[in-house]
Design an enzyme around this catalytic site. Structure first.
Site, short mmCIF file in Angstrom:
data_model
loop_
_atom_site.label_atom_id
_atom_site.label_comp_id
_atom_site.label_asym_id
_atom_site.label_seq_id
_atom_site.Cartn_x
_atom_site.Cartn_y
_atom_site.Cartn_z
N ASN A 136 0.83 -1.22 0.00
CA ASN A 136 0.00 0.00 0.00
C ASN A 136 0.86 1.28 0.00
O ASN A 136 0.34 2.37 0.15
CB ASN A 136 -0.96 0.01 1.20
CG ASN A 136 -0.23 0.05 2.54
OD1 ASN A 136 1.00 0.14 2.58
ND2 ASN A 136 -0.98 -0.02 3.62
N GLU A 143 1.20 4.66 7.46
CA GLU A 143 0.17 4.10 6.58
C GLU A 143 -0.47 5.19 5.72
O GLU A 143 -0.50 6.37 6.12
CB GLU A 143 -0.92 3.44 7.44
CG GLU A 143 -0.44 2.25 8.25
CD GLU A 143 -0.31 0.97 7.44
OE1 GLU A 143 0.09 1.03 6.25
OE2 GLU A 143 -0.60 -0.10 7.99
#
Ligand code: PGA
Length: 239
Positions: A136, A143
């Site tokens: 990702n 994140e």
């Protein structure tokens, strides 16, 4: 960014290990920013080989790791402290007190994050920051999000990261939901960044990192703002 494509994971590992090796040879007091995950294991094995062959000493090296799961003790096999001890620190002559990994068991996580930033300030910046990348686009445990945090902080892991990392745990439920990670500022302070990616699953993340917009939904894309980044991957990323 400098992009190097290797023919194999082994070649990628050797190249990365050689860059770290040269750094320590040049400056025995180097500060290395280190990463966990499956990608750097081959490079750590090569560094151990160089050490065992008497080619290098880590006696005066300091290391700062990127991240640690919350709630796992040092002796937990999936803690990143355990990973680093097993794959590198126990196999070379580094002084354990010169190796830093966030304390995932800290009662006051906020205080631990501030403490980690203080450690970074006192011994950093890293001469080289070694990085893997998530599918990702995460680096460390930064994140994808609508904004990114500069300092060391506690993150809620994305479901895709927990799923990817569950391969090392008995079940998905056993994967911690939170972690402490160095923020983007710490990563960007390094004098040089070495980003490793192995396997086609990382192709899209690397393409976005190198050619895409600088976007907090692809945290690694912020590396475009760093003046000395080398990406080593064992697949073709095209233009
Ligand atoms: P991996 O993890 O090396 O196990 O693929 C990299 C990461 O998630 O940063």
């Amino acid at each position: 960014m400098k992009i190097i494509k290797t023919k194999s994971y082994d070649e990628l590992s050797s190249l990365a290990a050689d860059i770290l090796f040269e750094q320590v040879k040049r400056n025995p007091c180097s500060v290395l920013g280190l990463a966990t995950g499956s990608t750097p294991i081959g490079s750590y094995d090569k560094l151990v080989q160089y050490y065992e062959a008497g080619m290098v000493s880590f006696n005066s090296v300091k290391t700062i790791n990127l991240d640690e799961y919350c709630g796992l003790c040092e002796s937990h096999e999936q803690s990143y402290r355990f990973f680093m001890n097993t794959h590198l620190f126990n196999r070379i002559d580094i002084k354990k007190e010169n190796t830093f990994v966030p304390n995932g068991l800290a009662k006051d996580i906020y205080a631990e994050c501030r403490h980690y930033d203080e450690i970074y300030e006192s011994i950093g910046p890293c001469d080289i920051q070694l990085l893997g990348i998530g599918v990702n686009g995460h680096i460390g445990f930064n994140e994808p999000d609508s904004s990114l945090v500069a300092s060391t902080h506690c993150v809620t892991l994305s479901e895709s990261t927990r799923a990817a990392n569950s391969r090392n745990f008995a079940s998905l439920d056993d994967v911690p939901s939170k972690a402490i990670t160095l923020g983007l500022a710490g990563i960007m302070k390094a004098k040089r960044v070495l980003l490793l990616a192995s396997g086609k699953a990382k192709l899209e993340a690397i393409k976005k990192t190198v050619y895409g917009d600088i976007d907090p939904h692809v945290p690694a894309s912020f590396l475009q703002l760093h003046s000395d980044v080398t990406v080593i991957c064992d697949f073709d990323i095209g233009e």
